[in-house]
Design an enzyme around this catalytic site. Structure first.
Site, short mmCIF file in Angstrom:
data_model
loop_
_atom_site.label_atom_id
_atom_site.label_comp_id
_atom_site.label_asym_id
_atom_site.label_seq_id
_atom_site.Cartn_x
_atom_site.Cartn_y
_atom_site.Cartn_z
N ARG A 115 7.31 -43.86 8.22
CA ARG A 115 7.99 -43.05 7.20
C ARG A 115 7.05 -41.96 6.69
O ARG A 115 7.47 -40.81 6.46
CB ARG A 115 8.43 -43.94 6.04
CG ARG A 115 9.56 -44.89 6.39
CD ARG A 115 9.74 -45.97 5.34
NE ARG A 115 10.92 -46.80 5.58
CZ ARG A 115 11.06 -48.06 5.19
NH1 ARG A 115 10.07 -48.66 4.53
NH2 ARG A 115 12.17 -48.74 5.44
N ARG A 157 9.63 -56.37 -3.60
CA ARG A 157 9.45 -57.30 -2.48
C ARG A 157 8.79 -58.59 -2.93
O ARG A 157 9.07 -59.67 -2.42
CB ARG A 157 8.61 -56.62 -1.38
CG ARG A 157 9.34 -55.49 -0.68
CD ARG A 157 8.48 -54.92 0.44
NE ARG A 157 9.17 -53.88 1.18
CZ ARG A 157 9.09 -52.59 0.90
NH1 ARG A 157 8.35 -52.19 -0.11
NH2 ARG A 157 9.74 -51.69 1.63
N HIS A 187 2.50 -54.09 1.79
CA HIS A 187 3.77 -53.46 2.15
C HIS A 187 4.63 -53.48 0.90
O HIS A 187 5.43 -54.38 0.67
CB HIS A 187 4.45 -54.24 3.28
CG HIS A 187 5.85 -53.78 3.58
ND1 HIS A 187 6.15 -52.48 3.92
CD2 HIS A 187 7.02 -54.45 3.60
CE1 HIS A 187 7.45 -52.38 4.14
NE2 HIS A 187 8.00 -53.56 3.94
N ASP A 246 6.05 -48.34 7.06
CA ASP A 246 5.66 -47.41 6.00
C ASP A 246 4.92 -46.20 6.59
O ASP A 246 5.14 -45.06 6.18
CB ASP A 246 4.73 -48.09 4.99
CG ASP A 246 5.32 -49.35 4.40
OD1 ASP A 246 5.54 -49.40 3.19
OD2 ASP A 246 5.54 -50.30 5.17
#
Length: 350
Positions: free
Chosen positions: A186, A123, A210, A183
């Site tokens: 999840r 990312r 993140h 996140d």
């Protein structure tokens, strides 16, 4: 591009049917001044932006949605596609334009515009491609909606939330990143799946970046109100740290897996962003892990950095940060995560 909503005029003379179709009620009073018109603007109509817009529509979170994108044809196509579903959705005005003036008076601006993440790409590697885009996005949003709350979804979300804060000039409580809210979802799913329980009964959070340096708060995980690690220790049930690390790694890798399989992520982040929009606009005062200005919290004092912390969300945006008891290892990892982000930010020159 014309900022078009559904037309009320028909025929070559432009007959306005709305004025003759209904017989007006006499001696009416104006609407109650307490009734609030809620407007959300979504910037970027790619897969993520449209998943966010669609979820907001189906959950009836706004009276008006404005879509903004640089691609004129796709933008109008997405607007019309949503408008054509009007008979199946709560009544919401949907408008679109390449001109940011369409966002005027927004209560919440959600920015999902950005370069698509490539399979296997970190990312943080997306940063330089997206900062330039934000220079053309954030100032107009601040101009047309000076009282709005900015929610950043584009990746790398922590750094870009910092960029949005700098470019907007807004107080930090009105700039928030979607951060590790997804996140954490999840994480809760994997734990719930392992224990065969409903994910809503699992209280578990991922904080920090993140991305690869995120921190799983194992010390505070509970299921149905029962602290997991304390339960295992009390009943002398052995567990290995490597097992816990494996679950956390699965969380970190899950987005990469989805991208490798379908090319992008969309639905989960759409639900995550809509979930945050509900918390903010309906003043739910929920505690959720989102990217906030972290300086002064949990020993993070080296500079202005945005990363995910358990934050109290409401109509004013970020109302506070929860004082979670972190273990020494968790606190150390969180500060290391902050350093990872600060290192990248130092190259921006903002």
């Amino acid at each position: 591009m014309q900022k078009s909503a559904s037309a009320s005029s028909l025929g070559p003379g432009g007959l306005d049917l709305s004025n003759i179709f209904f017989k007006p009620i006499q001696n009416t009073s104006p609407p109650s001044p307490t009734k609030r018109h809620t407007k959300i603007s979504v910037i970027g109509v790619g897969n993520v932006g449209m998943a966010i817009a669609q979820t907001i529509l189906t959950q009836d979170l706004a009276d008006e949605i404005a879509l903004v994108d640089a691609q004129t044809a796709k933008l109008r196509g997405e607007m019309l596609d949503l408008q054509h579903a009007a008979a199946f959705l709560p009544r919401t005005k949907i408008i679109a334009s390449t001109d940011y003036s369409v966002t005027v008076g927004s209560d919440l601006c959600i920015v999902s515009a950005g370069a698509r993440q490539i399979a296997g790409e970190s990312r943080l590697n997306l940063l330089q491609r997206n900062v330039a885009l934000f220079r053309g996005i954030i100032p107009p949003l601040a101009k047309y909606s000076p009282g709005t709350i900015l929610m950043i979804v584009s990746n790398p979300v922590d750094v870009l939330t910092y960029v949005a804060w700098k470019l907007s000039g807004f107080p930090s409580n009105r700039v928030v990143g979607s951060g590790t809210n997804l996140d954490s979802s999840r994480f809760r799913f994997l734990i719930a799946d392992h224990l065969d329980v409903n994910a809503q009964d699992v209280q578990a959070s991922i904080i920090g970046e993140h991305g690869d340096s995120s921190v799983a708060l194992w010390s505070s995980i509970s299921v149905g109100g029962v602290p997991i690690l304390s339960f295992l220790e009390k009943h002398q049930i052995p567990y290995e740290k490597e097992t816990l690390e494996g679950i956390h790694k699965a969380v970190v890798d899950s987005a990469y897996e989805v991208i490798s399989l379908k090319g992008y992520t969309s639905w989960a982040i759409g639900y995550s962003a809509a979930n945050l929009a509900r918390s903010i606009l309906r003043d739910q005062r929920r505690i959720q892990p989102v990217s906030v200005l972290a300086k002064g919290f949990y020993g993070i004092d080296d500079g202005d950095v945005f990363l995910s912390l358990p934050a109290l969300l409401g109509r004013g945006g970020v109302l506070g940060v929860t004082n979670v008891n972190l273990t020494d290892e968790e606190a150390q990892r969180l500060r290391k995560s902050a350093q990872t982000i600060l290192k990248v930010q130092s190259q921006l020159g903002l």
